[in-house]
Design an enzyme around this catalytic site. Structure first.
Site, PDB file in Angstrom:
ATOM      1  CE  LYS A 183      -3.512  -2.551  -0.245  1.00  0.00           C
ATOM      2  NZ  LYS A 183      -2.471  -3.620   0.367  1.00  0.00           N
ATOM      3  CE1 TYR A 209      -8.604 -10.362   2.579  1.00  0.00           C
ATOM      4  CE2 TYR A 209      -9.853 -10.765   4.779  1.00  0.00           C
ATOM      5  CZ  TYR A 209      -8.847 -10.381   4.106  1.00  0.00           C
ATOM      6  OH  TYR A 209      -8.205  -8.695   4.512  1.00  0.00           O
ATOM      7  CE1 TYR A 228      -5.525  -9.162   1.187  1.00  0.00           C
ATOM      8  CE2 TYR A 228      -4.654  -8.958   2.774  1.00  0.00           C
ATOM      9  CZ  TYR A 228      -5.270  -8.761   2.137  1.00  0.00           C
ATOM     10  OH  TYR A 228      -6.551  -8.422   2.092  1.00  0.00           O
TER      11      TYR A 228
END
Ligand SMILES: *Cc1c(COP(=O)(O)O)cnc(C)c1O
Length: 319
Positions: free
Chosen positions: A45, A250, A276
C-alpha cells in the site's frame, strides 16, 4: 503532471531463494521485498499511497477516510500516512471489535485513527458513505481512499514498480503475487505494457473469482493508463489470474497457507503473512509441484507485506 509524494524506501531489494527452490525442486525463485517499502512496517500500500496522498493534498483534503477488514494492512498504512502528512484519519473496519487490540488494529489506534467498526460486511458501503458525509457536514475536507487503495491513481504505484524492477536487471519469466482489490495487479499489468516487461504477470487470488479479477483489473489498468497521458485499452484476456487457492474464504487459514508460511520461514528466514502472501505463496508452491513452470524459468514472487497480521490474536494461534 502526475502528483506523487516520495516516502517509500525504493528500490526495494530483490533476493534469491535458493534453498526454497531446492527443496521444492523448482525453478529459480526471486523475491521482490515490497514488505520493506518503509511506511509503518511496509507493504504494497505504500507505493499506492505515494500517489493517493498526493491527490488528497492536491484536492485540499484534511481527512483520509478508508475501509477494510479489522486486520487490514491497507488501513494500517493509510493511518500511518495520515499521521505522517498531518491528516485526520477515519477507518471503517468490518468484523467483530476484538476483545483485545492486536497487530494492525492496535497500530491503527497508535496512529491516531478514529475507528468505526461494522459487524456485518453488507452494511459497510452505506456506513462508509455516511461517515464521509458526516465528516463533510462537520466541516472537514475528506478524501476517500478506496478499498485497498485500488483506484486508477493508486494503481500507478505498481506501474512504476515495474519500471523499478526493470532497472534492477534481474531476469524473470513470471511475476507472482497475491491479488485482491486489484490495484497491484492492474499497476503491474500496465507497467508490463508501458515498460516492456517480457515475462508473464500472474495474480493469485486471495478472495475474488478469476472472472471478476480479469474484468476489474483490465478496466482499472485502462483507466490508470490515462493518467500516464494516453489511454491503453486492456481487455480481460490481457490479465492472468488464478483463483484456485481462495476457496476457504478471506482470512481463513488452511494447511496450505500454514505450510507456505512455515517453508519460507524455515528455508529462507523470510516471513510471509497469513492472509495474503501466505496464500499467494501456497499457490506458487502448488504450481511448482504441479510442474507449471519450466525448470529453466525464473519466478519473481512479489512480497506485498502484511506480516503484522502474524501477531493478530486471530491468526497467531492458528499459524
Ligand atoms: C492489500 C494487500 C494485497 C492485495 O493487493 P491489492 O492491490 O488489494 O490486490 C496483497 N498483499 C498484502 C499483504 C496486502 O495488504
Amino acid at each position: 503532471m502526475l502528483s506523487r509524494l516520495h516516502f517509500a524506501h525504493l528500490p526495494t531489494p530483490i533476493e534469491e531463494l535458493p534453498r526454497l527452490s531446492e527443496t521444492l525442486g523448482g525453478p529459480r525463485i526471486f523475491v521482490k521485498r515490497d514488505d520493506q517499502t518503509g511506511l509503518a512496517f511496509g507493504g504494497n500500500k505504500t507505493r499506492k499511497l505515494e500517489f493517493l496522498v498526493a491527490e488528497a493534498k492536491d484536492q485540499g483534503a484534511d481527512t483520509l477516510i478508508s475501509a477494510g477488514a479489522i486486520q487490514s494492512n491497507h488501513c494500517r498504512q493509510t493511518a500511518a500516512a495520515a499521521a505522517r502528512f498531518g491528516f485526520k484519519c477515519i477507518l471503517v473496519l468490518t468484523g467483530q471489535t476484538p476483545e483485545r487490540a492486536s497487530a494492525n488494529f492496535l497500530l491503527d489506534g497508535l496512529f491516531g485513527a478514529q475507528i468505526i467498526t461494522v459487524a456485518d460486511r453488507k452494511d459497510r458501503d452505506r456506513i462508509l458513505q455516511e461517515t464521509f458525509d458526516k465528516a463533510k457536514a462537520d466541516g472537514n475536507r475528506p478524501y476517500l481512499v478506496p478499498y485497498g487503495g485500488s483506484s486508477p491513481t493508486g494503481a500507478l504505484g505498481y506501474a512504476f514498480a515495474v519500471e523499478e524492477f526493470m532497472k534492477q536487471n534481474v531476469q524473470a519469466d513470471w511475476m507472482i503475487f497475491g491479488t485482491s482489490s486489484g490495484g497491484t495487479h492492474a499497476g503491474l499489468v500496465l507497467g508490463q505494457r508501458v515498460f516492456g516487461f517480457k515475462g508473464k504477470v500472474l495474480g493469485i487470488s486471495i478472495d475474488e473469482s478469476e472472472e471478476w479479477l480479469k474484468e476489474h483489473v483490465s478496466k482499472l489498468a485502462s483507466d490508470a493508463s490515462e493518467k500516464l497521458g494516453k489511454r491503453i485499452e486492456f481487455t480481460p484476456a490481457d490479465v492472468l489470474a488464478n483463483a484456485d487457492y481462495c476457496r476457504a474464504g478471506y482470512g481463513v487459514l488452511t494447511e496450505a497457507e500454514r505450510e507456505a508460511v512455515r517453508l519460507f520461514a524455515k528455508y529462507e528466514g523470510l516471513l510471509l503473512d497469513p492472509v495474503y502472501t501466505g496464500r499467494a505463496a501456497a499457490g506458487l508452491i502448488d504450481l511448482i509441484r504441479a510442474g507449471f513452470f519450466k525448470k529453466n524459468e525464473a519466478v519473481l514472487f512479489w512480497h506485498t507485506g502484511g506480516q503484522p497480521a502474524l501477531f493478530a490474536d486471530k491468526y497467531s494461534s492458528a499459524i
